[in-house]
Structures are given as structure tokens and as C-alpha cells.
Scaffold this motif. Structure first.
Motif, PDB file in Angstrom:
ATOM      1  N   GLY A   9    -153.486  58.920  68.047  1.00  0.00           N
ATOM      2  CA  GLY A   9    -152.733  59.235  66.837  1.00  0.00           C
ATOM      3  C   GLY A   9    -152.425  58.029  65.962  1.00  0.00           C
ATOM      4  O   GLY A   9    -152.340  58.143  64.736  1.00  0.00           O
ATOM      5  N   ASP A  10    -152.243  56.873  66.576  1.00  0.00           N
ATOM      6  CA  ASP A  10    -151.969  55.681  65.764  1.00  0.00           C
ATOM      7  C   ASP A  10    -153.231  54.826  65.612  1.00  0.00           C
ATOM      8  O   ASP A  10    -153.151  53.612  65.461  1.00  0.00           O
ATOM      9  N   ALA A  32    -156.564  64.500  70.169  1.00  0.00           N
ATOM     10  CA  ALA A  32    -155.765  65.557  70.786  1.00  0.00           C
ATOM     11  C   ALA A  32    -154.278  65.398  70.503  1.00  0.00           C
ATOM     12  O   ALA A  32    -153.717  64.319  70.662  1.00  0.00           O
ATOM     13  N   GLU A  33    -153.686  66.497  70.071  1.00  0.00           N
ATOM     14  CA  GLU A  33    -152.220  66.575  69.975  1.00  0.00           C
ATOM     15  C   GLU A  33    -151.744  67.024  71.351  1.00  0.00           C
ATOM     16  O   GLU A  33    -152.100  68.123  71.784  1.00  0.00           O
ATOM     17  N   VAL A  34    -151.004  66.186  72.051  1.00  0.00           N
ATOM     18  CA  VAL A  34    -150.649  66.548  73.428  1.00  0.00           C
ATOM     19  C   VAL A  34    -149.149  66.414  73.696  1.00  0.00           C
ATOM     20  O   VAL A  34    -148.472  65.545  73.138  1.00  0.00           O
ATOM     21  N   GLU A  37    -147.694  62.847  74.812  1.00  0.00           N
ATOM     22  CA  GLU A  37    -147.454  61.849  73.769  1.00  0.00           C
ATOM     23  C   GLU A  37    -146.310  62.278  72.852  1.00  0.00           C
ATOM     24  O   GLU A  37    -145.544  61.443  72.377  1.00  0.00           O
ATOM     25  N   TYR A  40    -142.760  61.792  75.384  1.00  0.00           N
ATOM     26  CA  TYR A  40    -142.289  60.729  76.298  1.00  0.00           C
ATOM     27  C   TYR A  40    -140.974  60.146  75.859  1.00  0.00           C
ATOM     28  O   TYR A  40    -140.253  59.539  76.658  1.00  0.00           O
ATOM     29  N   LEU A  51    -147.815  61.998  62.218  1.00  0.00           N
ATOM     30  CA  LEU A  51    -148.983  61.659  63.032  1.00  0.00           C
ATOM     31  C   LEU A  51    -149.955  62.831  63.157  1.00  0.00           C
ATOM     32  O   LEU A  51    -151.158  62.654  63.024  1.00  0.00           O
ATOM     33  N   PHE A  52    -149.421  64.015  63.402  1.00  0.00           N
ATOM     34  CA  PHE A  52    -150.314  65.176  63.534  1.00  0.00           C
ATOM     35  C   PHE A  52    -151.070  65.413  62.222  1.00  0.00           C
ATOM     36  O   PHE A  52    -152.267  65.694  62.223  1.00  0.00           O
ATOM     37  N   GLY A 105    -151.421  51.007  72.168  1.00  0.00           N
ATOM     38  CA  GLY A 105    -150.351  50.039  71.889  1.00  0.00           C
ATOM     39  C   GLY A 105    -149.177  50.132  72.847  1.00  0.00           C
ATOM     40  O   GLY A 105    -148.107  49.604  72.567  1.00  0.00           O
ATOM     41  N   GLU A 106    -149.351  50.822  73.960  1.00  0.00           N
ATOM     42  CA  GLU A 106    -148.270  50.916  74.943  1.00  0.00           C
ATOM     43  C   GLU A 106    -148.872  50.822  76.339  1.00  0.00           C
ATOM     44  O   GLU A 106    -149.894  51.460  76.631  1.00  0.00           O
TER      45      GLU A 106
HETATM   46  C1  DLZ Z   1    -146.604  58.991  68.951  1.00  0.00           C
HETATM   47  C2  DLZ Z   1    -147.675  60.002  69.190  1.00  0.00           C
HETATM   48  C3  DLZ Z   1    -147.347  61.361  69.186  1.00  0.00           C
HETATM   49  C4  DLZ Z   1    -145.991  61.846  68.847  1.00  0.00           C
HETATM   50  N1  DLZ Z   1    -148.270  62.290  69.469  1.00  0.00           N
HETATM   51  C5  DLZ Z   1    -149.551  61.918  69.730  1.00  0.00           C
HETATM   52  C6  DLZ Z   1    -150.544  62.876  70.079  1.00  0.00           C
HETATM   53  O1  DLZ Z   1    -150.276  64.060  70.191  1.00  0.00           O
HETATM   54  N2  DLZ Z   1    -151.797  62.435  70.295  1.00  0.00           N
HETATM   55  C7  DLZ Z   1    -152.131  61.123  70.213  1.00  0.00           C
HETATM   56  O2  DLZ Z   1    -153.302  60.788  70.399  1.00  0.00           O
HETATM   57  N3  DLZ Z   1    -151.206  60.197  69.935  1.00  0.00           N
HETATM   58  C8  DLZ Z   1    -149.930  60.551  69.692  1.00  0.00           C
HETATM   59  N4  DLZ Z   1    -148.975  59.619  69.427  1.00  0.00           N
HETATM   60  C9  DLZ Z   1    -149.370  58.203  69.403  1.00  0.00           C
HETATM   61  C10 DLZ Z   1    -149.503  57.646  70.835  1.00  0.00           C
HETATM   62  O3  DLZ Z   1    -148.288  57.864  71.525  1.00  0.00           O
HETATM   63  C11 DLZ Z   1    -149.865  56.178  70.747  1.00  0.00           C
HETATM   64  O4  DLZ Z   1    -151.242  56.085  70.590  1.00  0.00           O
HETATM   65  C12 DLZ Z   1    -149.455  55.389  71.970  1.00  0.00           C
HETATM   66  O5  DLZ Z   1    -148.089  55.389  72.084  1.00  0.00           O
HETATM   67  C13 DLZ Z   1    -149.962  53.961  71.934  1.00  0.00           C
HETATM   68  O6  DLZ Z   1    -149.494  53.262  70.823  1.00  0.00           O
END
Ligand code: DLZ
Ligand code: FAD
Ligand code: SF4
Length: 508
Positions: A9-10, A32-34, A37, A40, A51-52, A105-106
Motif C-alpha cells: 500500500g505504501d 491486496a487490501e488485508v 495491515e 495492526y 491507501l486503499f 518499511g516495518e
Molecule cells: C497501512 C496499510 C494499510 C492500512 N492497509 C494496507 C493493505 O491493506 N495492504 C497493503 O499492502 N498495505 C497496507 N498498508 C501499508 C502497509 O502496512 C505498509 O506497507 C507496511 O506497514 C510497511 O511500511
């Protein structure tokens, strides 16, 4: 098929390392929207919607460019709920076990990818100016990792604001010109706002339904959600706000949420903007005589200096960074960070705008909500989770060094050489919050005393052993020591009473 190309997403950027060299006919992009993520931490609904929407629009753009994209929406009944789960599902579907990813990034997600039983190549995220190796080389053998020295190297490396190998104007840093208190009137109407299109509307419906109970207002939603819009927002800032960015960088106003700030961090961090185009645009404004050097230097420093430096620290310090607590602070985060009432007007206003916008500017994050949490001795991990949740630009690589390091001093002084604490005086000088506050910022103790005044001394006293020998804090200890013992005791006892009332959930 050949390989799965993971785009997070980022990471919604065409110049992503994972996409480089990929084959449009043979490889499949996985997005993927999951639930994992999205859950957490209880992200602000605006952050999730942003982001979506950015993901969906990016996927559409890739498809237009001839890519095969396997996109999972949150509501898809087949959704496995996690990034590794979606990779496994798609691997099965397309008959491949090869995955190419760009480093997340995490640490949390890096580890999840490493633990996933597929053949995953994790490439460096080269949307940044400094690689991990370059930062480590810079840091190696230094006693103190001061941002200023790193920044100068980045100026030399990029050539930004450089003339014949020397910094433009003869100085590296014009910060002393950038500390003007709040202006009476702001002649910038704020960041460019965008009307939701069809994709955004669909996402808003989904996010409202699934995350409507999270802290934060989903509506009105006005963020840019694609590269074209983000670029327009950038141009708008460069033209209308950058000239005064420097002067009022540290100012705060109760009724102006943005002052002269860019409000682009969420776009930059998600991949809709690149640091180079931002800095080039700012430098061009200076060269054209449209913006003064103090503003442009200050702005560029935030991006090639602070932002890159913070990322370097996060990856250098490792996965345990977010659990550091060098000052041993253990109070729970009070309910007013989540919108409960407080009589402290500065805190109430900063939280109120955070709730509305998923945004607060730097000095609100540092000197209001951050300062209060540090003075009050709140558990830094709880503070970290709050910041990670509530801001649209928050990912651990940038949030944690700002919160655990710069703001809470929980890393023991890696990011900052002294804690960012102040009494109410600083807030009174830089903002208009104190006008109309229940408390009186000039009152140091007794009836109506500003809590920041009480807690400031309690903090200094509590950590005397650690900070008394710090030359930059010696003067404050001398002031404390000159007070009559009875006065000191009274301040400490009133601070204690305040904290106890706060812990009991009383209105403070
Ligand atoms: C922050 C976020 C959220 C809310 N949802 C998604 C998601 O559904 N799918 C996805 O690929 N990334 C999402 N992200 C961003 C990730 O959490 C982010 O890539 C990691 O925290 C690493 O920076
Ligand atoms: P401007 O003030 O206009 O600055 C321009 C750009 O410089 C920003 O867009 C940002 O990309 C960069 N920048 C400025 N300061 C920093 C910094 N300290 N670290 C990294 N980049 C910086 N920034 C985030 O991007 N994500 C976070 O989760 C985050 N959490 C923070 C938590 C605390 C306690 C503090 C004190 C700061 C935090 N910051 C974070 C840094 C900063 O507050 C935001 O980047 C900034 O407020 C974003 O708004 P803007 O785009 O209007 O920034
Ligand atoms: Fe904040 Fe104290 Fe000013 Fe009230 S008086 S706004 S609590 S600094």
C-alpha cells in the motif's frame, strides 16, 4: 506465470524496485487490501481510505499500461487476511513460487515475508536517497549521530542548493530565521483539496462500514489519491505557501490547522511523490526568486535531512527500537488522546484536528502531544502506537524514530541530544492556544496553574541523575535549585496530584 511482483500500500510508485525488469506478459503484480495491515493498530479511517484508494487507482493504472494485476479487495470472500496469505494464495492460483518484493518499511512485515514459505527476493527500496549501507557507513565510528552532519553529506550528494561545492548563500542551515511566533493572519488557504471520484467513493463506503468505529473522521475526505493529484497539491504548496514556510515553521494556531506546511508527507511516504521532484521544485522556486533561501533550505532539510536520517536510524537500530524505554516511563496514555475532553486547550485542539484530518504539523506533534506525553511519563510504546494509528503519513520507519527517539527520548539520546520538553511558556510564545484556556500559562503553581508548568519541573526533578550533567540543561537545574525548597515541594506535589487525577480519568 513467471513471478509474482508484490506492491504494498505504501509502494504505489511506477519506479518501484520490485517492478523493475519485470515482464508484463509473464509476471503478475499482486496487491491486496488485508485485515492484518488494516488492523495492526487502529488506523485513522482517513489513512485507510487514502491507501486503499491510492492502491486501487494505481492498480488500474498498471492495468492500463499492460500489466496483469491480481488485486484483492478487503471484502473479497477469498481474502486470506494477510500479505503472506495473499502471496501463498496467488502462488497457488498462478502456479509459481517466485516472488519479488520491495523491502517493507516495518520490521513486522519484513519478518512476515521472510517467514513465508515462498521464494521471495526482497529488493532494497531505492525510492530513498540513502541506502542502508550508505547510512551505516556514515554512522560507523561516530560517537554521536547528529542529523546536521548527515544532511550536509546529502546536500553534497544531491547538489541541492549547492554552488561550486559550497552551500548556497554561504551557510548550510538557516534555522535561526525560522522561529517566528504565530502570525496574526495566514494568507494561505491550506492544502489543495480533491473531490472524491467514483473509486474514492467506493472506498469511503467500505472504510466507513468496516472501520467506522476507529478514532478519526472519515468525512470530509479531500486527500489526493493518485500521482497527478499529488503533483497538483505539491505545485499549489510551492507557489502559495513555501515562501513563508520557513518563517512560521514552528508556529501554531488553534484555528489554522495547516499554516504554511506542505501536507504532502502522506503522498511522499505512499509513493505518489518522489523526494527528488519535491526538492527540485522547491529549489527552482528559490532560483526563480519566488521563495527565500531560509524557507527553501529549511524545507529541503526536512526531506533530504530529517526524513532520510530517521529512516537510517530505524533500520540501523533494529526491531527492538519500538520497545525501548530508557526513561522508564509507564503511565497509560490518557483518554483525551482518543478524543475525551481535556481542559488543556493546546492538547484538545491538537487532538481535535488530528481526529478531523489525520494530520498535525511537526511542532504540534513534538511540542504539544509529544511534550505532554513525555512530561507526564507515559509509556513510550503506547505513545508510539498512538502516533502510528492517527496520522495518515505514519509507518514505523519514520514514525518510530520521531516518537521513540526525537519526541520521547526513549532511545536514550540516539536521535536527540536532549529531551524535547518545555513548560507552557514555549506554547504560549509560539501559538494562540493559551488565550481562552481553562488554565493560566503564567501561573506556575496553585489555582489554575498550567499543567505543563508543573509537569516540566516534575520531569526535570525525576530525571535529575540523567540530565544534570547535560550542559544544555544545566541552566534549568540551576533555576530549579534556586527555588525555595517549599516551593519545589509544592510544585512536585501538585504535579503528582494532577497525574493521579489524570490516571483516574478525571477531567484535567
Ligand atoms: C497501512 C496499510 C494499510 C492500512 N492497509 C494496507 C493493505 O491493506 N495492504 C497493503 O499492502 N498495505 C497496507 N498498508 C501499508 C502497509 O502496512 C505498509 O506497507 C507496511 O506497514 C510497511 O511500511
Ligand atoms: P512539512 O512541515 O511541510 O515538511 C515537509 C516534509 O518534510 C514532510 O512532508 C516530511 O516528508 C518531511 N519531514 C519533516 N520533518 C520530518 C521528520 N521529523 N521526519 C521525517 N520527515 C520529515 N512524519 C511522517 O512522515 N510520518 C510520521 O509518522 C511522523 N511522525 C511524527 C511523530 C512525531 C512525534 C514528530 C515530532 C514528527 C513526526 N513526523 C512524521 C515528522 C513531521 O511531523 C511530518 O513529516 C510533517 O508534520 C508532515 O507534514 P507536512 O507534509 O505538512 O510537513
Ligand atoms: Fe496548554 Fe497551558 Fe497554554 Fe493551556 S495554558 S493552552 S494547558 S500551555
Amino acid at each position: 506465470v513467471g513471478r509474482l511482483i508484490l506492491v504494498l500500500g505504501d509502494q504505489v510508485s511506477e519506479d518501484l524496485s520490485a517492478l523493475r525488469g519485470a515482464d508484463r506478459d509473464d509476471d503478475v503484480v499482486v496487491m491486496a487490501e488485508v485485515a492484518d495491515e488494516a488492523g495492526y493498530v487502529p488506523h485513522h479511517p482517513k489513512k485507510i481510505a487514502f491507501l486503499f484508494a491510492a492502491m486501487r487507482k494505481f492498480a488500474a493504472r498498471l492495468r492500463d499500461d499492460g500489466w496483469r494485476v491480481a488485486y484483492t479487495t478487503l471484502d473479497d470472500p477469498a481474502n486470506s487476511g494477510s500479505i503472506p496469505g495473499e502471496l501463498l494464495r496467488r502462488a497457488d492460483e498462478f502456479g509459481t513460487s517466485h516472488v519479488v518484493a520491495t523491502e517493507p518499511g516495518e520490521w513486522r512485515l519484513i519478518h512476515a515475508l521472510q517467514d513465508c514459505p515462498l521464494d521471495i527476493e526482497i529488493r532494497p527500496d531505492d525510492r530513498f536517497l540513502a541506502s542502508h549501507a550508505e547510512f551505516d557507513r556514515w554512522a560507523e565510528g561516530r560517537k554521536e549521530l547528529r542529523m546536521e552532519w548527515f544532511y550536509r553529506d546529502m546536500r553534497r550528494k544531491t547538489g541541492l542548493l549547492m554552488e561550486n561545492g559550497e552551500p548556497a548563500g554561504g551557510k548550510w542551515n538557516y534555522d535561526h530565521e525560522n522561529r517566528k511566533p504565530a502570525p496574526d493572519a495566514v494568507d494561505f488557504g491550506g492544502p489543495m483539496q480533491f473531490t472524491p471520484d467514483e473509486t474514492v467513493d467506493e472506498v469511503l463506503e467500505l472504510v466507513g462500514r468496516r472501520f467506522g468505529n476507529n478514532f478519526g473522521d472519515l468525512h470530509p475526505f479531500w486527500f489526493a489519491t493518485d500521482q497527478g493529484q499529488a503533483r497538483r497539491a505539491l505545485t499549489h504548496f510551492i507557489k502559495h505557501a513555501l515562501p513563508k514556510f520557513g518563517d512560521y515553521q514552528d508556529a501554531m494556531l488553534a484555528d489554522d490547522r495547516f499554516l504554511y506546511h506542505a501536507v504532502i508527507s502522506m503522498y511522499l511516504n505512499a509513493g505518489l511523490l518522489h523526494w527528488r521532484e519535491i526538492c527540485d521544485a522547491a529549489e527552482a522556486a528559490w532560483r526563480a526568486g519566488d521563495a527565500p533561501l531560509n524557507a527553501v533550505e529549511g524545507f529541503i532539510r526536512q526531506i533530504i535531512g530529517w526524513r532520510e536520517y530517521m529512516r537510517g536510524i530505524y533500520f540501523r537500530e533494529g526491531p527492538d527500537y519500538t520497545s525501548r524505554n530508557e526513561l522508564g516511563h509507564g503511565r497509560s496514555l490518557p483518554g483525551f488522546y482518543w478524543g475525551d475532553a481535556t481542559n488543556m486547550r493546546c492538547v484538545s485542539k491538537a487532538v481535535e484536528q488530528t481526529q478531523a484530518e489525520a494530520y498535525a504539523h511537526h511542532i504540534q506533534r513534538l511540542m504539544v502531544t509529544g511534550n505532554f506525553a513525555l512530561l507526564a511519563g507515559i509509556d513510550p510504546h503506547e505513545v508510539h502506537e498512538w502516533y502510528l494509528s492517527v496520522y495518515a503519513d505514519a509507518y514505523e520507519w519514520v514514525e518510530a524514530p520521531n516518537v521513540i527517539g526525537m519526541s520521547q527520548f526513549a532511545d536514550g539520546g540516539i536521535v536527540g541530544s536532549k529531551p524535547y520538553v518545555s513548560s507552557g511558556n514555549y506554547i504560549a510564545k509560539m501559538s494562540d492556544y493559551c488565550d481562552g484556556c481553562h488554565y493560566n500559562v503564567k501561573t506556575k503553581l496553585g489555582e489554575g496553574a498550567c499543567p505543563f508548568n508543573l509537569l516540566y519541573w516534575a520531569f526535570m526533578d525525576r530525571h535529575r541523575e540523567r540530565f544534570a550533567s547535560n550542559p544544555r540543561m544545566a541552566q534549568m537545574y540551576a533555576t530549579w535549585d534556586r527555588m525555595k525548597p517549599e516551593r519545589r515541594e509544592q510544585i512536585l506535589s501538585e504535579a503528582e496530584t494532577f497525574l493521579n487525577r489524570m490516571a483516574q480519568g478525571a477531567l484535567v
